[in-house]
Scaffold this motif. Structure first.
Motif, PDB file in Angstrom:
ATOM      1  N   ARG A 190       0.829  -1.190   0.000  1.00 39.86           N
ATOM      2  CA  ARG A 190       0.000   0.000   0.000  1.00 39.86           C
ATOM      3  C   ARG A 190       0.871   1.251   0.000  1.00 39.86           C
ATOM      4  O   ARG A 190       2.055   1.207   0.364  1.00 39.86           O
ATOM      5  N   THR A 191       0.292   2.358  -0.432  1.00 38.09           N
ATOM      6  CA  THR A 191       0.991   3.641  -0.399  1.00 38.09           C
ATOM      7  C   THR A 191       0.546   4.411   0.834  1.00 38.09           C
ATOM      8  O   THR A 191      -0.517   4.154   1.397  1.00 38.09           O
ATOM      9  N   TYR A 192       1.373   5.353   1.265  1.00 35.43           N
ATOM     10  CA  TYR A 192       1.112   6.101   2.486  1.00 35.43           C
ATOM     11  C   TYR A 192       1.057   7.587   2.185  1.00 35.43           C
ATOM     12  O   TYR A 192       1.869   8.111   1.424  1.00 35.43           O
ATOM     13  N   ASP A 193       0.069   8.271   2.784  1.00 30.90           N
ATOM     14  CA  ASP A 193      -0.024   9.714   2.617  1.00 30.90           C
ATOM     15  C   ASP A 193       1.170  10.377   3.282  1.00 30.90           C
ATOM     16  O   ASP A 193       1.612   9.944   4.357  1.00 30.90           O
ATOM     17  N   PRO A 194       1.720  11.436   2.679  1.00 29.72           N
ATOM     18  CA  PRO A 194       2.842  12.144   3.301  1.00 29.72           C
ATOM     19  C   PRO A 194       2.432  12.695   4.668  1.00 29.72           C
ATOM     20  O   PRO A 194       1.350  13.257   4.820  1.00 29.72           O
ATOM     21  N   GLY A 237       4.701  -2.494  11.541  1.00 29.84           N
ATOM     22  CA  GLY A 237       5.407  -2.469  10.270  1.00 29.84           C
ATOM     23  C   GLY A 237       4.922  -1.361   9.360  1.00 29.84           C
ATOM     24  O   GLY A 237       5.719  -0.677   8.696  1.00 29.84           O
ATOM     25  N   HIS A 238       3.613  -1.145   9.319  1.00 32.36           N
ATOM     26  CA  HIS A 238       3.070  -0.051   8.507  1.00 32.36           C
ATOM     27  C   HIS A 238       3.550   1.305   9.014  1.00 32.36           C
ATOM     28  O   HIS A 238       3.829   2.202   8.210  1.00 32.36           O
ATOM     29  N   LEU A 239       3.650   1.463  10.326  1.00 31.21           N
ATOM     30  CA  LEU A 239       4.150   2.726  10.874  1.00 31.21           C
ATOM     31  C   LEU A 239       5.585   2.979  10.413  1.00 31.21           C
ATOM     32  O   LEU A 239       5.947   4.104  10.043  1.00 31.21           O
ATOM     33  N   ALA A 240       6.408   1.930  10.431  1.00 32.37           N
ATOM     34  CA  ALA A 240       7.791   2.075   9.972  1.00 32.37           C
ATOM     35  C   ALA A 240       7.844   2.403   8.486  1.00 32.37           C
ATOM     36  O   ALA A 240       8.596   3.289   8.058  1.00 32.37           O
ATOM     37  N   ARG A 241       7.041   1.701   7.692  1.00 32.54           N
ATOM     38  CA  ARG A 241       7.034   1.943   6.244  1.00 32.54           C
ATOM     39  C   ARG A 241       6.531   3.340   5.903  1.00 32.54           C
ATOM     40  O   ARG A 241       6.894   3.897   4.866  1.00 32.54           O
ATOM     41  N   ALA A 242       5.683   3.901   6.777  1.00 31.31           N
ATOM     42  CA  ALA A 242       5.174   5.257   6.550  1.00 31.31           C
ATOM     43  C   ALA A 242       6.190   6.329   6.929  1.00 31.31           C
ATOM     44  O   ALA A 242       5.929   7.515   6.732  1.00 31.31           O
ATOM     45  N   GLY A 243       7.332   5.919   7.487  1.00 30.42           N
ATOM     46  CA  GLY A 243       8.406   6.869   7.761  1.00 30.42           C
ATOM     47  C   GLY A 243       8.582   7.261   9.210  1.00 30.42           C
ATOM     48  O   GLY A 243       9.437   8.095   9.533  1.00 30.42           O
ATOM     49  N   PHE A 254      -2.049   2.209   9.097  1.00 36.77           N
ATOM     50  CA  PHE A 254      -2.503   0.813   9.052  1.00 36.77           C
ATOM     51  C   PHE A 254      -4.031   0.700   8.990  1.00 36.77           C
ATOM     52  O   PHE A 254      -4.591  -0.363   9.263  1.00 36.77           O
ATOM     53  N   SER A 255      -4.700   1.780   8.616  1.00 38.45           N
ATOM     54  CA  SER A 255      -6.160   1.809   8.691  1.00 38.45           C
ATOM     55  C   SER A 255      -6.791   2.324   7.406  1.00 38.45           C
ATOM     56  O   SER A 255      -6.173   3.069   6.647  1.00 38.45           O
ATOM     57  N   LYS A 256      -8.055   1.955   7.204  1.00 45.93           N
ATOM     58  CA  LYS A 256      -8.853   2.584   6.153  1.00 45.93           C
ATOM     59  C   LYS A 256      -9.829   3.596   6.744  1.00 45.93           C
ATOM     60  O   LYS A 256     -10.352   4.443   6.032  1.00 45.93           O
ATOM     61  N   ALA A 257     -10.081   3.501   8.057  1.00 47.69           N
ATOM     62  CA  ALA A 257     -10.958   4.444   8.733  1.00 47.69           C
ATOM     63  C   ALA A 257     -10.587   4.511  10.206  1.00 47.69           C
ATOM     64  O   ALA A 257     -10.429   3.471  10.854  1.00 47.69           O
ATOM     65  N   VAL A 258     -10.422   5.734  10.722  1.00 43.43           N
ATOM     66  CA  VAL A 258     -10.141   5.968  12.139  1.00 43.43           C
ATOM     67  C   VAL A 258     -11.162   7.003  12.603  1.00 43.43           C
ATOM     68  O   VAL A 258     -11.130   8.149  12.163  1.00 43.43           O
TER      69      VAL A 258
END
Length: 297
Positions: free
Chosen positions: A4-8, A28-34, A165-169
């Motif tokens: 998946r891609t991550y918003d800046p 892992g998603h948090l790390a990949r998001a920077g 790591f979410s589609k809705a929060v």
């Protein structure tokens, strides 16, 4: 892991406590998001394996992981586990800085959420109860639904980070509202899965081609996520995956406890909880929740 891609977003110093089937992927998603991620897990080898996969840092205690973090995420087993990693020896609350946010993704009681929120507020940081729906597949794909309770300003700060790591929060109210919403979610699922199990068992007894039947009725008012995603595997008698019966019974216990406090009537939920106890007695505690069908065939 999904691609998946991550918003800046501005990178934050974050911690993640609990690297089980959900937490490993979420961190892992948090790390990949920077973000700069420090992890803690009771079994240290899991934390070391996570570091090998994502870089980041492993901490020896929750307090060490939380030290200096802007946001501390946690996903552990139950109320007692949550109290242990926050208030126990080496707990995260001992080292969290003023203005930080503790985000709890454990499915726990509304009472423990309110208790920890009050303690956090006294100590100058925020606590958000944020149970999730979507299971390990949702965690792996970064597509969880997160139900939140707590301070609105703190929620707005943590939301863009949790979107890794979410589609809705979504904030649903004050402290405890996230946990109560998760209970609503589990109540809906329990009755629905039992209905689907009964329908499949009835159709099979009636001699119908249930694969064809589900394909037809799945285009009408009977359609549900459970029918689309679990109907085919139920027909194949496959249950060695997914959300375990043991976990569902824990969650339904929380629902029934809360109902006793607030006066809600949950007759179907209480009945399905006992059906899940039957599945446990069949050594099905680790089977997927759709294994209610096994009682009927």
């Amino acid at each position: 892991m999904s691609h998946r891609t991550y918003d800046p977003i501005t990178p934050h110093a974050v911690a993640f406590i609990g690297l089980g089937v959900m937490g490993h992927a979420m961190a892992g998603h948090l790390a990949r998001a920077g973000h700069r991620v420090t992890v803690y897990n009771r079994t240290a080898s899991k934390a070391e394996a996570w570091v090998q996969a994502y870089r980041g840092t492993a901490a020896a205690t929750p307090a060490e992981a939380a030290h200096g973090a802007d946001i501390v995420f946690a996903c552990v087993g139950n109320d007692d586990d949550l109290r242990s990693v926050t208030l126990g020896e080496g707990g995260a609350f001992a080292s969290m800085k003023s203005g930080a946010i503790f985000v709890d993704h454990t499915t726990a009681s509304a009472n423990v959420a309110r208790e920890l929120n009050a303690l956090a507020t006294e100590r100058g940081f925020a606590f958000i109860d944020a149970p999730v729906s979507g299971g390990n597949v949702g965690a792996i794909n970064g597509a969880l639904t997160v139900m939140c309770g707590g301070d609105a300003a703190a929620f707005e700060k943590m939301k863009p980070v949790a979107m890794a790591f979410s589609k809705a929060v979504t904030r649903l109210g004050d402290s405890g509202a996230g946990q109560l919403a998760k209970m609503v979610n589990q109540i809906c699922i329990a009755g629905l899965v039992q209905g689907l199990a009964e329908a499949i068992a009835f159709g099979q007894k009636a001699g119908l081609d249930m694969e064809a039947v589900l394909a037809v009725i799945g285009k009408g008012a009977a359609q549900s996520w459970q029918m689309d995603n679990r109907g085919p595997t139920m027909l194949q008698d496959k249950f060695d995956f997914g959300f375990a019966v043991d976990w569902m019974r824990k969650d339904l216990g929380l629902c029934l406890d809360e109902a006793r406090r607030n006066g809600a009537q949950l007759p179907v939920t209480a009945l399905v909880d006992q059906f899940y106890a039957d599945v446990q007695a069949m050594d099905g505690g680790r089977w997927d929740t759709s294994s209610l069908l096994r009682r009927l065939t």
